[in-house]
Design a protein around this motif. Sequence first.
Motif, PDB file in Angstrom:
ATOM      1  N   GLN A 225      -9.666  -0.717   8.497  1.00 26.05           N
ATOM      2  CA  GLN A 225     -10.710  -0.708   7.467  1.00 26.05           C
ATOM      3  C   GLN A 225     -10.090  -0.736   6.069  1.00 26.05           C
ATOM      4  O   GLN A 225     -10.568  -1.437   5.172  1.00 26.05           O
ATOM      5  CB  GLN A 225     -11.583   0.545   7.611  1.00 26.05           C
ATOM      6  N   VAL A 226      -9.020   0.033   5.901  1.00 24.49           N
ATOM      7  CA  VAL A 226      -8.349   0.080   4.596  1.00 24.49           C
ATOM      8  C   VAL A 226      -7.762  -1.292   4.255  1.00 24.49           C
ATOM      9  O   VAL A 226      -7.921  -1.792   3.130  1.00 24.49           O
ATOM     10  CB  VAL A 226      -7.252   1.159   4.604  1.00 24.49           C
ATOM     11  N   LEU A 227      -7.092  -1.912   5.202  1.00 23.91           N
ATOM     12  CA  LEU A 227      -6.486  -3.220   4.951  1.00 23.91           C
ATOM     13  C   LEU A 227      -7.546  -4.259   4.593  1.00 23.91           C
ATOM     14  O   LEU A 227      -7.354  -5.063   3.670  1.00 23.91           O
ATOM     15  CB  LEU A 227      -5.700  -3.678   6.184  1.00 23.91           C
ATOM     16  N   SER A 228      -8.664  -4.245   5.304  1.00 22.83           N
ATOM     17  CA  SER A 228      -9.733  -5.201   5.009  1.00 22.83           C
ATOM     18  C   SER A 228     -10.314  -4.969   3.626  1.00 22.83           C
ATOM     19  O   SER A 228     -10.597  -5.925   2.876  1.00 22.83           O
ATOM     20  CB  SER A 228     -10.838  -5.098   6.067  1.00 22.83           C
ATOM     21  N   ALA A 229     -10.492  -3.687   3.256  1.00 24.42           N
ATOM     22  CA  ALA A 229     -11.042  -3.371   1.932  1.00 24.42           C
ATOM     23  C   ALA A 229     -10.076  -3.782   0.825  1.00 24.42           C
ATOM     24  O   ALA A 229     -10.480  -4.323  -0.216  1.00 24.42           O
ATOM     25  CB  ALA A 229     -11.360  -1.883   1.848  1.00 24.42           C
ATOM     26  N   VAL A 230      -8.788  -3.521   1.022  1.00 21.25           N
ATOM     27  CA  VAL A 230      -7.777  -3.910   0.029  1.00 21.25           C
ATOM     28  C   VAL A 230      -7.769  -5.426  -0.137  1.00 21.25           C
ATOM     29  O   VAL A 230      -7.680  -5.947  -1.257  1.00 21.25           O
ATOM     30  CB  VAL A 230      -6.385  -3.395   0.446  1.00 21.25           C
ATOM     31  N   ALA A 231      -7.873  -6.149   0.968  1.00 24.23           N
ATOM     32  CA  ALA A 231      -7.908  -7.611   0.893  1.00 24.23           C
ATOM     33  C   ALA A 231      -9.096  -8.094   0.074  1.00 24.23           C
ATOM     34  O   ALA A 231      -8.963  -8.995  -0.769  1.00 24.23           O
ATOM     35  CB  ALA A 231      -7.957  -8.201   2.305  1.00 24.23           C
ATOM     36  N   ARG A 232     -10.278  -7.497   0.298  1.00 26.54           N
ATOM     37  CA  ARG A 232     -11.468  -7.902  -0.467  1.00 26.54           C
ATOM     38  C   ARG A 232     -11.275  -7.622  -1.958  1.00 26.54           C
ATOM     39  O   ARG A 232     -11.633  -8.453  -2.808  1.00 26.54           O
ATOM     40  CB  ARG A 232     -12.698  -7.167   0.059  1.00 26.54           C
ATOM     41  N   ARG A 233     -10.713  -6.466  -2.292  1.00 23.70           N
ATOM     42  CA  ARG A 233     -10.513  -6.128  -3.705  1.00 23.70           C
ATOM     43  C   ARG A 233      -9.476  -7.039  -4.365  1.00 23.70           C
ATOM     44  O   ARG A 233      -9.599  -7.374  -5.554  1.00 23.70           O
ATOM     45  CB  ARG A 233     -10.101  -4.670  -3.822  1.00 23.70           C
ATOM     46  N   LEU A 234      -8.444  -7.420  -3.618  1.00 20.80           N
ATOM     47  CA  LEU A 234      -7.444  -8.332  -4.180  1.00 20.80           C
ATOM     48  C   LEU A 234      -8.076  -9.681  -4.497  1.00 20.80           C
ATOM     49  O   LEU A 234      -7.846 -10.260  -5.566  1.00 20.80           O
ATOM     50  CB  LEU A 234      -6.285  -8.508  -3.203  1.00 20.80           C
ATOM     51  N   ARG A 235      -8.895 -10.196  -3.580  1.00 22.16           N
ATOM     52  CA  ARG A 235      -9.535 -11.487  -3.819  1.00 22.16           C
ATOM     53  C   ARG A 235     -10.488 -11.412  -5.019  1.00 22.16           C
ATOM     54  O   ARG A 235     -10.628 -12.375  -5.772  1.00 22.16           O
ATOM     55  CB  ARG A 235     -10.307 -11.933  -2.578  1.00 22.16           C
ATOM     56  N   ALA A 236     -11.141 -10.265  -5.164  1.00 22.77           N
ATOM     57  CA  ALA A 236     -12.079 -10.109  -6.281  1.00 22.77           C
ATOM     58  C   ALA A 236     -11.356  -9.955  -7.610  1.00 22.77           C
ATOM     59  O   ALA A 236     -11.977 -10.127  -8.671  1.00 22.77           O
ATOM     60  CB  ALA A 236     -12.973  -8.903  -6.027  1.00 22.77           C
ATOM     61  N   SER A 237     -10.062  -9.652  -7.584  1.00 20.36           N
ATOM     62  CA  SER A 237      -9.313  -9.399  -8.818  1.00 20.36           C
ATOM     63  C   SER A 237      -8.685 -10.653  -9.405  1.00 20.36           C
ATOM     64  O   SER A 237      -8.166 -10.615 -10.522  1.00 20.36           O
ATOM     65  CB  SER A 237      -8.208  -8.361  -8.558  1.00 20.36           C
ATOM     66  N   VAL A 238      -8.687 -11.771  -8.651  1.00 19.50           N
ATOM     67  CA  VAL A 238      -8.024 -12.981  -9.129  1.00 19.50           C
ATOM     68  C   VAL A 238      -9.003 -14.144  -9.126  1.00 19.50           C
ATOM     69  O   VAL A 238     -10.152 -14.026  -8.703  1.00 19.50           O
ATOM     70  CB  VAL A 238      -6.796 -13.310  -8.244  1.00 19.50           C
ATOM     71  N   ARG A 239      -8.519 -15.292  -9.606  1.00 17.47           N
ATOM     72  CA  ARG A 239      -9.366 -16.481  -9.704  1.00 17.47           C
ATOM     73  C   ARG A 239      -9.379 -17.265  -8.394  1.00 17.47           C
ATOM     74  O   ARG A 239      -8.537 -17.057  -7.513  1.00 17.47           O
ATOM     75  CB  ARG A 239      -8.844 -17.376 -10.834  1.00 17.47           C
ATOM     76  N   GLY A 240     -10.300 -18.207  -8.281  1.00 20.34           N
ATOM     77  CA  GLY A 240     -10.400 -19.012  -7.074  1.00 20.34           C
ATOM     78  C   GLY A 240      -9.192 -19.906  -6.858  1.00 20.34           C
ATOM     79  O   GLY A 240      -8.887 -20.295  -5.732  1.00 20.34           O
ATOM     80  N   SER A 241      -8.481 -20.275  -7.945  1.00 16.10           N
ATOM     81  CA  SER A 241      -7.314 -21.151  -7.819  1.00 16.10           C
ATOM     82  C   SER A 241      -6.064 -20.394  -7.393  1.00 16.10           C
ATOM     83  O   SER A 241      -5.035 -21.016  -7.094  1.00 16.10           O
ATOM     84  CB  SER A 241      -7.034 -21.849  -9.158  1.00 16.10           C
ATOM     85  N   ASP A 242      -6.139 -19.060  -7.378  1.00 10.36           N
ATOM     86  CA  ASP A 242      -4.978 -18.244  -6.984  1.00 10.36           C
ATOM     87  C   ASP A 242      -4.966 -18.039  -5.469  1.00 10.36           C
ATOM     88  O   ASP A 242      -5.976 -18.211  -4.788  1.00 10.36           O
ATOM     89  CB  ASP A 242      -5.012 -16.893  -7.692  1.00 10.36           C
ATOM     90  N   THR A 243      -3.815 -17.678  -4.949  1.00  7.93           N
ATOM     91  CA  THR A 243      -3.650 -17.437  -3.509  1.00  7.93           C
ATOM     92  C   THR A 243      -3.414 -15.953  -3.259  1.00  7.93           C
ATOM     93  O   THR A 243      -2.587 -15.328  -3.922  1.00  7.93           O
ATOM     94  CB  THR A 243      -2.452 -18.232  -2.948  1.00  7.93           C
TER      95      THR A 243
ATOM     96  N   LEU B  98       0.840  -1.196   0.000  1.00  9.80           N
ATOM     97  CA  LEU B  98       0.000   0.000   0.000  1.00  9.80           C
ATOM     98  C   LEU B  98       0.878   1.250   0.000  1.00  9.80           C
ATOM     99  O   LEU B  98       1.855   1.337   0.760  1.00  9.80           O
ATOM    100  CB  LEU B  98      -0.914   0.030   1.232  1.00  9.80           C
ATOM    101  N   ASP B  99       0.535   2.210  -0.827  1.00  5.64           N
ATOM    102  CA  ASP B  99       1.294   3.453  -0.910  1.00  5.64           C
ATOM    103  C   ASP B  99       0.908   4.373   0.242  1.00  5.64           C
ATOM    104  O   ASP B  99      -0.279   4.636   0.486  1.00  5.64           O
ATOM    105  CB  ASP B  99       1.027   4.148  -2.252  1.00  5.64           C
ATOM    106  N   ARG B 100       1.899   4.867   0.946  1.00  2.87           N
ATOM    107  CA  ARG B 100       1.735   5.870   2.011  1.00  2.87           C
ATOM    108  C   ARG B 100       0.750   5.421   3.091  1.00  2.87           C
ATOM    109  O   ARG B 100       0.013   6.223   3.655  1.00  2.87           O
ATOM    110  CB  ARG B 100       1.293   7.205   1.418  1.00  2.87           C
ATOM    111  N   PHE B 101       0.745   4.104   3.375  1.00  2.00           N
ATOM    112  CA  PHE B 101      -0.166   3.610   4.401  1.00  2.00           C
ATOM    113  C   PHE B 101       0.210   4.127   5.790  1.00  2.00           C
ATOM    114  O   PHE B 101      -0.662   4.322   6.647  1.00  2.00           O
ATOM    115  CB  PHE B 101      -0.178   2.075   4.393  1.00  2.00           C
ATOM    116  N   LYS B 102       1.504   4.339   6.004  1.00  2.00           N
ATOM    117  CA  LYS B 102       1.942   4.847   7.303  1.00  2.00           C
ATOM    118  C   LYS B 102       1.251   6.176   7.635  1.00  2.00           C
ATOM    119  O   LYS B 102       0.831   6.416   8.767  1.00  2.00           O
ATOM    120  CB  LYS B 102       3.463   5.025   7.306  1.00  2.00           C
ATOM    121  N   GLY B 103       1.104   7.030   6.625  1.00  2.00           N
ATOM    122  CA  GLY B 103       0.443   8.320   6.841  1.00  2.00           C
ATOM    123  C   GLY B 103      -1.019   8.158   7.221  1.00  2.00           C
ATOM    124  O   GLY B 103      -1.551   8.919   8.039  1.00  2.00           O
TER     125      GLY B 103
END
Length: 843
Positions: free
Chosen positions: A460-478, A443-448
């Motif tokens: 909240q930001v970390l949880s949202a980023v995690a959801r978007r990452l999972r939505a961006s890849v396939r079920g066989s990906d980690t 994440l860019d500038r997360f420390k700020g």
Amino acid sequence: MSVPDASGVLIFTPRRDMRRAVFDALDADGGFVLLSARDALQLEALLADAPPLHVAVVGSDGSDDVRLGLRILRSFAAYRDIPIVFLVPDGPLAVAPDDGAAWLRESAIAAELAQRVRMAVAVDTTPRVIEAKADFRFAFHAGAAWVVAAADGGIIDAGAAMLRLCADDAPIHGRLLRDVFSMNDGSTWPIPDGDASACMLRRVDGVEIPGEVDVRHLVDDMGGHRIAVAFRDMRSSDTATRALSLLSVLDACPSDDEGLGEVAAMLADALDLDVVGVWSALPESDGGPSVVARIWNGPGQVEWAEADQLPLLKRCLGGEAIVCLGDGRTEMPADPLVEALGLTSFVFLPLLDERRNPIGALMAGRRRTGSDGRVFELALRAASARFSAALELRRSRDQGRERGLVDTLTGLPNRLLFHDRVDTTIREAERTGELFAVLFVDLDRFKGINETLGHAVGDQVLSAVARRLRASVRGSDTVARYAGDEFTLVLRHITKREDVLRIAEKIVQAQEVPLHLDDGSELQATVSVGIAFFPDDAVEGELLLRHADEAMYGAKSLGRNNYQVYAANVDTAQQQQGELKARLRHAERNGELRVFYQPQVDAGTEDIVGMEALVRWEHPELGMISPGFFIPLAEASGLIVPIGEWVLRTACAQAKAWEDRYGMGLRLGVNLSAVQLMQPNLAGTVARALEDTGLNPTQLELEVTESISVKTVPHLVETLDALHAMGCRIAIDDFGTGAASLDYLRRLPADRIKIDQSFVRNIGVDPDDEAIVRATIDMAHRLKRGVVAEGVEIEQHLQFLRANGCDELQGFLFCRPLPSLTFDKLLAERERLVAEGQALSLA
């Protein structure tokens, strides 16, 4: 002798994959002009043009063509004395051709070759001339028993350690080298220069002592030939060395049946065992205990009785540890399996789950007794933790409960599970030829965000980023949360590299969409992504992830909010590194470097007893740059020497100011890199810094990374001895990551060892690492070394380390690294609390 700005390097090996690996390692480092030849004919044509070469890197495969090529190389007068770095296979070490003393294993090419080449270039290859009566010990590592022989092999001088080995025997002087040292490989004297050649020292009275020798051929001032030999007695340290080395590689094996068999075989080899047996006895399984690994190195075939017919196994599965070392102090219990195997020393150790309930058993034994019983037992207890973890992980998977392997905030796999999945993917890819990619997302500038909006918003930001990452890849990906604001991904079943680039672009674009926070506000959080491909960029999980990390920093250097592929554009990567190196040259003068201080506390009282000085680079455009990124740049360019001296002087001056103000006698830890340790004037530099700042030398602790070896850094022991004699303390940093041996610990004048944070952070998660931490603390204390644990982040870490006798602690649980002003406030607050406590006690 200074290293040329652009050193000519010859790469000579018939193997295309090795030429590519060497080229990648040296080209990424920069500062080399690379020429390569695949066979002797091509080499001869290349040398005919008389290219300016400073060092040769030769793949030592023992072939006739390589030997012919070396003869051709030496036939040219300009290259007769060119230094050579031999690359040898990862298996049992063969003698390098052409009597080469400098060698490197294939697996270490990426990590160490550039440094080895620079060292070889910097070494003056002219013959060393010594006086006839000189002290020959300069040729040896500390602690060796040395002799010097004339050209005919007759021994003319010997050191005190050798005289002790031959006490009560015939005089060592006058004996021939061939009569004293019998080489295990059958070599006859005189043997060429070399290190760590296995042999047997033969006394006249028939006693044989196993060991290894280093050999140096020298010339005295009269032109006389002398043969210097250093012998290391391996009787007392051999088992302990192999045991400690074993601890650091056990976790590299997978947890399936094949992996457990591999661990059992490694255990048998390392401890010279005749038998290893592992049983699984999960309470919920049907059919009783079952054998999951069995190694038998004894003679003939032995019929193993069923588990219900083995009384010692039953006792062990009941939770009892049975240890019989054959030393006469314990009675040999009766057991049909022990009797059938003919064991004279053995152990049965229960394998326990996290609730300390038996889930299996480990049996190991020998058909003879030994004098290494204590180390034997400690190593087996550590290995039992590895088997326990494997059985527990298998149980968790079977039950669908990956306990301790999931990040609680995001629900994603954590670092431990991610590494396990990468290893599994690599094994499958090696079998199927699959291409896959590893992505490192930061994440860019997360420390700020954390500092200005608070940790609740950060979560909240970390949880949202995690959801978007999972939505961006396939079920066989980690998708995994690797650490803090870092995420890692494995994209499998890739047919074209472009597919990964499209997914990376999708990830970047998805994160650009503003996030809706719980309070109704919006926030945009972008990411930088690095990509590395298997097998093109690396074939090992750790190296693959490191390359993805480097590519991620390349994305940040290009303005963030984008993705970059590792080494996709060599020219661009070199340009980026060149720009950062150029900026780094002026960082000190421009006031961009900072020294932060992280406190070290007593494990019992939790009071501050010291601090470690950590350099930071605050780039005016890129912000804080990770030391893991710019320190290698500084080392590769030589800038680490002036930067290191600046850090040393700045930290010493600050420590002296705090000592004058608070009088706490705090110890100051300062890191020394391999490049700094190779500077001949290092001791003088440290002495001047102490003199100029007025800091007491006993308050300065110089930290040396465990991976720095006596072979890679000339005169390492002598340099550290000089610093130690000055009054400075020596610590071995990142212990556990370099497979250092007890012999290494004994030879260095170390006061303390620092357990690497990668092991500490897995306390409560990985029983393997817990066992390594326990064994390291125990062994260090037996060597009368203090122990400090790095990376202590949660209360569970503290309680575990305190219970196992760790002396001092360092980590975020107590305090993050702080700038000097904030650290001063910490010390002032501590002084205020102490004063208040004293006032109350007097009231």
